[in-house]
Write a protein that holds these residues in place. Structure first.
Motif, mmCIF file in Angstrom:
data_model
loop_
_atom_site.group_PDB
_atom_site.id
_atom_site.type_symbol
_atom_site.label_atom_id
_atom_site.label_comp_id
_atom_site.label_asym_id
_atom_site.label_seq_id
_atom_site.Cartn_x
_atom_site.Cartn_y
_atom_site.Cartn_z
ATOM 1 N N THR A 14 74.178 50.713 32.906
ATOM 2 C CA THR A 14 73.538 49.975 34.002
ATOM 3 C C THR A 14 74.353 50.182 35.269
ATOM 4 O O THR A 14 75.568 50.415 35.208
ATOM 5 C CB THR A 14 73.456 48.472 33.701
ATOM 6 O OG1 THR A 14 74.787 47.924 33.668
ATOM 7 C CG2 THR A 14 72.741 48.202 32.380
ATOM 8 N N ASP A 15 73.701 50.084 36.407
ATOM 9 C CA ASP A 15 74.407 50.218 37.685
ATOM 10 C C ASP A 15 75.489 49.159 37.833
ATOM 11 O O ASP A 15 76.599 49.452 38.271
ATOM 12 C CB ASP A 15 73.423 50.128 38.855
ATOM 13 C CG ASP A 15 72.483 51.320 38.918
ATOM 14 O OD1 ASP A 15 72.774 52.362 38.285
ATOM 15 O OD2 ASP A 15 71.448 51.212 39.605
ATOM 16 N N ALA A 16 75.179 47.926 37.457
ATOM 17 C CA ALA A 16 76.156 46.838 37.566
ATOM 18 C C ALA A 16 77.342 47.086 36.635
ATOM 19 O O ALA A 16 78.492 46.806 36.990
ATOM 20 C CB ALA A 16 75.501 45.502 37.252
ATOM 21 N N GLY A 17 77.073 47.626 35.455
ATOM 22 C CA GLY A 17 78.149 47.918 34.510
ATOM 23 C C GLY A 17 79.063 49.024 35.001
ATOM 24 O O GLY A 17 80.286 48.949 34.849
ATOM 25 N N VAL A 18 78.477 50.065 35.601
ATOM 26 C CA VAL A 18 79.284 51.155 36.175
ATOM 27 C C VAL A 18 80.167 50.605 37.290
ATOM 28 O O VAL A 18 81.361 50.895 37.352
ATOM 29 C CB VAL A 18 78.384 52.296 36.692
ATOM 30 C CG1 VAL A 18 79.177 53.288 37.541
ATOM 31 C CG2 VAL A 18 77.708 53.001 35.529
ATOM 32 N N ALA A 19 79.586 49.802 38.174
ATOM 33 C CA ALA A 19 80.360 49.225 39.282
ATOM 34 C C ALA A 19 81.498 48.359 38.746
ATOM 35 O O ALA A 19 82.632 48.439 39.246
ATOM 36 C CB ALA A 19 79.444 48.412 40.197
ATOM 37 N N ALA A 20 81.239 47.551 37.741
ATOM 38 C CA ALA A 20 82.279 46.691 37.164
ATOM 39 C C ALA A 20 83.374 47.535 36.509
ATOM 40 O O ALA A 20 84.566 47.238 36.651
ATOM 41 C CB ALA A 20 81.667 45.721 36.156
ATOM 42 N N ALA A 21 82.986 48.588 35.802
ATOM 43 C CA ALA A 21 83.965 49.457 35.146
ATOM 44 C C ALA A 21 84.847 50.163 36.174
ATOM 45 O O ALA A 21 86.070 50.248 36.008
ATOM 46 C CB ALA A 21 83.253 50.482 34.263
ATOM 47 N N MET A 22 84.244 50.678 37.245
ATOM 48 C CA MET A 22 85.016 51.401 38.261
ATOM 49 C C MET A 22 85.903 50.453 39.070
ATOM 50 O O MET A 22 87.023 50.811 39.445
ATOM 51 C CB MET A 22 84.093 52.195 39.175
ATOM 52 C CG MET A 22 83.334 53.321 38.472
ATOM 53 S SD MET A 22 84.395 54.545 37.665
ATOM 54 C CE MET A 22 84.301 54.050 35.951
ATOM 55 N N LEU A 23 85.417 49.248 39.319
ATOM 56 C CA LEU A 23 86.244 48.256 40.000
ATOM 57 C C LEU A 23 87.458 47.919 39.135
ATOM 58 O O LEU A 23 88.585 47.881 39.630
ATOM 59 C CB LEU A 23 85.430 46.988 40.290
ATOM 60 C CG LEU A 23 86.167 45.864 40.996
ATOM 61 C CD1 LEU A 23 86.597 46.298 42.399
ATOM 62 C CD2 LEU A 23 85.273 44.627 41.083
#
Length: 186
Positions: A14-23
């Motif tokens: 998910t887009d939100a999951g990718v953003a959370a992982a990269m953060l």
């Protein structure tokens, strides 16, 4: 290993999951660097992709905050971000269109007259560095505008390989190479 496991525990489908992982990834990379510097008391040279060492993200939907921003928060002006740019040439990367294949060389031409590299190529025929913290007002205004820049990492091509960057606020120093050549792979 626990940090890598935590990164991959995010839902990267998910887009939100990718953003959370990269953060999480950029924050932890910064925390590890600060931990080592404080433990040793030594100066450190951190080598990473422009998309990690800088202060401003070009893809906030995927990389909400960069390692460089976390390092600036923790270290203040003791952290100096050094970005790199180039006009044209070759480099090694994993081919996103052939997953699982080894690194291979790619060659790219100039970006065009509206890009950061086009103007920087005209400054000097050889590689040079620019202290972005100490420029004239006119140069600072030009360097403070978003212009296309290359962001080449371990994989190429990808949609973010060219993105608008404000050099004056993305890095403290910039090293520009008018032409680059890929390293020989053995």
């Amino acid at each position: 290993m626990a940090q890598v496991g935590t990164e991959y525990a995010h839902d990267i489908l998910t887009d939100a999951g990718v953003a959370a992982a990269m953060l999480y990834r950029d924050r932890v990379m910064a925390e590890n660097t600060v931990w080592w510097q404080r433990r040793t008391g030594d100066r450190i040279l951190l080598s990473a992709h422009n998309g990690h060492v800088g202060y401003e993200t070009t893809k906030p939907d995927q990389y909400p905050r960069l390692q460089g921003a976390f390092l600036r928060d923790a270290l203040g002006r003791d952290y100096v971000s050094v970005g790199a740019s180039f006009g044209q040439g070759s480099f090694n990367a994993h081919d996103t269109e052939a997953p699982g294949e080894p690194l291979r060389p790619f060659t790219v031409g100039t970006l065009g007259p509206d890009s950061n590299a086009h103007t920087l190529d005209r400054v000097a025929p050889d590689a040079f560095y620019l202290d972005l913290r100490r420029t004239t007002p006119a140069a600072r205004a030009w360097l403070g505008s978003h212009r296309p820049s290359r962001l080449i990492g371990t994989a190429y091509p990808w949609p973010g390989a060219v993105a608008p960057v404000r050099l004056a606020t993305a890095y403290d120093l910039l090293i520009h190479f008018p032409r680059i050549t890929a390293a020989r792979l053995r």
